[in-house]
Write an enzyme that holds these catalytic residues in place. Structure first.
Site, PDB file in Angstrom:
ATOM      1  N   SER A   1       0.856  -1.190   0.000  1.00 12.11           N
ATOM      2  CA  SER A   1       0.000   0.000   0.000  1.00 12.11           C
ATOM      3  C   SER A   1       0.887   1.234   0.000  1.00 12.11           C
ATOM      4  CB  SER A   1      -0.873   0.003   1.259  1.00 12.11           C
ATOM      5  OG  SER A   1      -1.523   1.253   1.407  1.00 12.11           O
TER       6      SER A   1
ATOM      7  N   TYR B   1      -1.960   0.340  10.946  1.00 13.07           N
ATOM      8  CA  TYR B   1      -2.145  -0.139   9.564  1.00 13.07           C
ATOM      9  C   TYR B   1      -0.895   0.187   8.752  1.00 13.07           C
ATOM     10  CZ  TYR B   1      -3.842  -0.775   4.818  1.00 13.07           C
ATOM     11  OH  TYR B   1      -3.973  -1.190   3.509  1.00 13.07           O
TER      12      TYR B   1
HETATM   13  P1  NDP Z   1     -11.615  -5.726   0.583  1.00 11.65           P
HETATM   14  O1  NDP Z   1     -12.111  -5.502   1.970  1.00 11.65           O
HETATM   15  O2  NDP Z   1     -12.571  -5.569  -0.546  1.00 11.65           O
HETATM   16  O3  NDP Z   1     -10.943  -7.169   0.476  1.00 11.65           O
HETATM   17  C1  NDP Z   1     -10.166  -7.712   1.521  1.00 11.65           C
HETATM   18  C2  NDP Z   1     -10.070  -9.211   1.328  1.00 11.65           C
HETATM   19  O4  NDP Z   1      -9.258  -9.772   2.375  1.00 11.65           O
HETATM   20  C3  NDP Z   1     -11.429  -9.882   1.408  1.00 11.65           C
HETATM   21  O5  NDP Z   1     -11.536 -10.834   0.375  1.00 11.65           O
HETATM   22  C4  NDP Z   1     -11.404 -10.569   2.769  1.00 11.65           C
HETATM   23  O6  NDP Z   1     -12.183 -11.754   2.687  1.00 11.65           O
HETATM   24  C5  NDP Z   1      -9.925 -10.902   2.924  1.00 11.65           C
HETATM   25  N1  NDP Z   1      -9.543 -11.089   4.320  1.00 11.65           N
HETATM   26  C6  NDP Z   1      -9.559 -10.157   5.312  1.00 11.65           C
HETATM   27  N2  NDP Z   1      -9.208 -10.719   6.482  1.00 11.65           N
HETATM   28  C7  NDP Z   1      -8.958 -12.034   6.230  1.00 11.65           C
HETATM   29  C8  NDP Z   1      -8.564 -13.132   7.031  1.00 11.65           C
HETATM   30  N3  NDP Z   1      -8.340 -13.016   8.346  1.00 11.65           N
HETATM   31  N4  NDP Z   1      -8.406 -14.355   6.451  1.00 11.65           N
HETATM   32  C9  NDP Z   1      -8.624 -14.496   5.118  1.00 11.65           C
HETATM   33  N5  NDP Z   1      -9.001 -13.493   4.304  1.00 11.65           N
HETATM   34  C10 NDP Z   1      -9.175 -12.280   4.854  1.00 11.65           C
HETATM   35  O7  NDP Z   1     -10.382  -4.735   0.404  1.00 11.65           O
HETATM   36  P2  NDP Z   1      -9.322  -4.529  -0.789  1.00 11.65           P
HETATM   37  O8  NDP Z   1      -9.606  -5.400  -1.938  1.00 11.65           O
HETATM   38  O9  NDP Z   1      -9.222  -3.079  -0.993  1.00 11.65           O
HETATM   39  O10 NDP Z   1      -8.001  -4.998  -0.040  1.00 11.65           O
HETATM   40  C11 NDP Z   1      -7.122  -5.998  -0.534  1.00 11.65           C
HETATM   41  C12 NDP Z   1      -5.723  -5.668  -0.071  1.00 11.65           C
HETATM   42  O11 NDP Z   1      -5.333  -4.424  -0.621  1.00 11.65           O
HETATM   43  C13 NDP Z   1      -5.545  -5.528   1.434  1.00 11.65           C
HETATM   44  O12 NDP Z   1      -4.308  -6.124   1.791  1.00 11.65           O
HETATM   45  C14 NDP Z   1      -5.505  -4.016   1.653  1.00 11.65           C
HETATM   46  O13 NDP Z   1      -4.775  -3.688   2.797  1.00 11.65           O
HETATM   47  C15 NDP Z   1      -4.796  -3.585   0.389  1.00 11.65           C
HETATM   48  N6  NDP Z   1      -4.969  -2.193  -0.027  1.00 11.65           N
HETATM   49  C16 NDP Z   1      -6.205  -1.630  -0.178  1.00 11.65           C
HETATM   50  C17 NDP Z   1      -6.327  -0.319  -0.617  1.00 11.65           C
HETATM   51  C18 NDP Z   1      -7.627   0.372  -0.746  1.00 11.65           C
HETATM   52  O14 NDP Z   1      -7.657   1.613  -0.725  1.00 11.65           O
HETATM   53  N7  NDP Z   1      -8.731  -0.335  -0.934  1.00 11.65           N
HETATM   54  C19 NDP Z   1      -5.127   0.452  -0.969  1.00 11.65           C
HETATM   55  C20 NDP Z   1      -3.893  -0.231  -0.751  1.00 11.65           C
HETATM   56  C21 NDP Z   1      -3.825  -1.515  -0.333  1.00 11.65           C
HETATM   57  P3  NDP Z   1     -13.148 -12.337   3.827  1.00 11.65           P
HETATM   58  O15 NDP Z   1     -13.772 -11.177   4.541  1.00 11.65           O
HETATM   59  O16 NDP Z   1     -14.106 -13.182   3.038  1.00 11.65           O
HETATM   60  O17 NDP Z   1     -12.233 -13.146   4.678  1.00 11.65           O
HETATM   61  C1  8X3 Z   2      -5.120   1.575   1.817  1.00 15.66           C
HETATM   62  C2  8X3 Z   2      -4.836   2.944   1.337  1.00 15.66           C
HETATM   63  O1  8X3 Z   2      -4.374   5.331   2.043  1.00 15.66           O
HETATM   64  O2  8X3 Z   2      -6.237   4.198   3.115  1.00 15.66           O
HETATM   65  O3  8X3 Z   2      -3.949   0.846   1.983  1.00 15.66           O
HETATM   66  O4  8X3 Z   2      -4.000   3.611   3.687  1.00 15.66           O
HETATM   67  S1  8X3 Z   2      -4.860   4.062   2.612  1.00 15.66           S
END
Ligand code: NDP
Ligand code: 8X3
Length: 260
Positions: A146, A159
């Site tokens: 991220s 985070y």
């Molecule tokens: P979502 O919340 O849409 O997806 C997160 C995914 O992680 C879900 O499929 C969830 O599935 C899974 N997950 C969470 N906790 C667990 C667990 N304990 N065990 C197994 N699976 C888990 O968010 P994003 O798609 O945005 O996030 C994906 C990644 O990208 C993350 O690592 C996030 O930190 C990162 N990210 C996101 C950004 C954003 O702005 N959206 C920016 C930068 C990075 P389920 O609940 O079914 O377990």
């Molecule tokens: C998720 C993006 O800017 O909310 O990793 O941390 S931010």
């Protein structure tokens, strides 16, 4: 030629779901995991419609044994093995993760900290360690970092620390796996509208929507296409680190918002 296999964590929503569909379209077979099995089955159905062979496994990545058993079971279903004669896992997209809460660290909650550190750091490690024996020269790992792993911002403390750990681990894994011919990439998105903020703000819809108001955020498909790009490079090329931001976001805490 048979389709290569990719395992994607966090495939029930957001980046993981979009990556699954994109990679299915681009000729991959899929192993999908997260905790919500019904959602994984829905994604699997869409991907099968694109011609992919798909198996799903639902478990909590914070659980070390469940992760080891889950990976072994998926590899068994896909007939992937660890020996020199066995078919191998071509790619791991280590994507699952979350933020929980946003505020000063001295008001932080134990449970929020545990959920972020146990999922984003230890869960990512458990999954990578379980998958590596099934990978071989030419396989690739993509860790979802991220912009929060490059810079810190107000209220982001734990985070940001967890994603800085992903940044460090991606570099460390690249070093540890270089002699096996396994490339390690990190993708670092800025603000993207997925379920991320609904989770961070614990179901507070207004708080989640406010994050993306006044500018055009990234969408999951933007990151899915980057994952597919990284995985489609020729064997001698490894994209080490890719930072992808909305045009309106200049840093982790510089967002140009236009409000009417
Ligand atoms: P979502 O919340 O849409 O997806 C997160 C995914 O992680 C879900 O499929 C969830 O599935 C899974 N997950 C969470 N906790 C667990 C667990 N304990 N065990 C197994 N699976 C888990 O968010 P994003 O798609 O945005 O996030 C994906 C990644 O990208 C993350 O690592 C996030 O930190 C990162 N990210 C996101 C950004 C954003 O702005 N959206 C920016 C930068 C990075 P389920 O609940 O079914 O377990
Ligand atoms: C998720 C993006 O800017 O909310 O990793 O941390 S931010």
């Amino acid at each position: 030629m048979s389709r290569p296999w990719v395992l994607i964590s966090g495939a029930s929503s957001g980046f993981g779901e979009a990556s699954a569909v994109q990679l299915a379209k681009e000729g991959w077979n899929l192993l999908l995991t997260s905790r919500r099995e019904a959602r994984l089955q829905d994604v699997a159905t869409v991907c099968r419609g694109e011609g992919a062979e798909v198996y799903v496994g639902a478990w909590d990545m914070r659980d070390r044994e469940a992760t080891q058993h889950g990976v072994d079971a998926l590899m068994n279903l896909a007939h992937l093995g660890t020996g020199p004669e066995a078919d191998s896992l071509t790619a791991l997209v280590n994507n699952a993760g979350l933020a929980v809460g946003k505020g000063p660290f001295h008001e932080g909650l134990d449970d929020d900290w545990d959920r972020m550190l146990d999922t984003n750091v230890k869960g990512l490690l458990f999954l990578a360690r379980a998958c590596v024996p099934f990978m071989t020269a030419g396989s690739r790992m993509v860790n979802m970092g991220s912009i929060a792993g490059k810079q810190v911002y107000p209220g982001g403390n734990v985070y940001c620390a967890s994603k800085h750990a992903v940044d460090a681990l991606s570099q460390a894994m690249r070093i540890d796996l270089v002699d096996r011919g396994i490339g390690v990439s990190q993708i670092c998105p800025g603000a993207a509208e997925t379920e991320f903020s609904q989770v961070r703000f614990k179901g507070d819809q207004e708080a989640a929507e406010a994050v993306y108001r006044g500018f055009d955020p990234l969408v999951a498909q933007d990151i899915a296409e980057a994952v597919a790009f990284v995985l489609s490079r020729p064997p001698h090329v490894c994209i080490n680190d890719l930072v992808i931001m909305p045009t309106a976001q200049a840093s982790a805490h510089h967002l140009y918002k236009v409000t009417s």
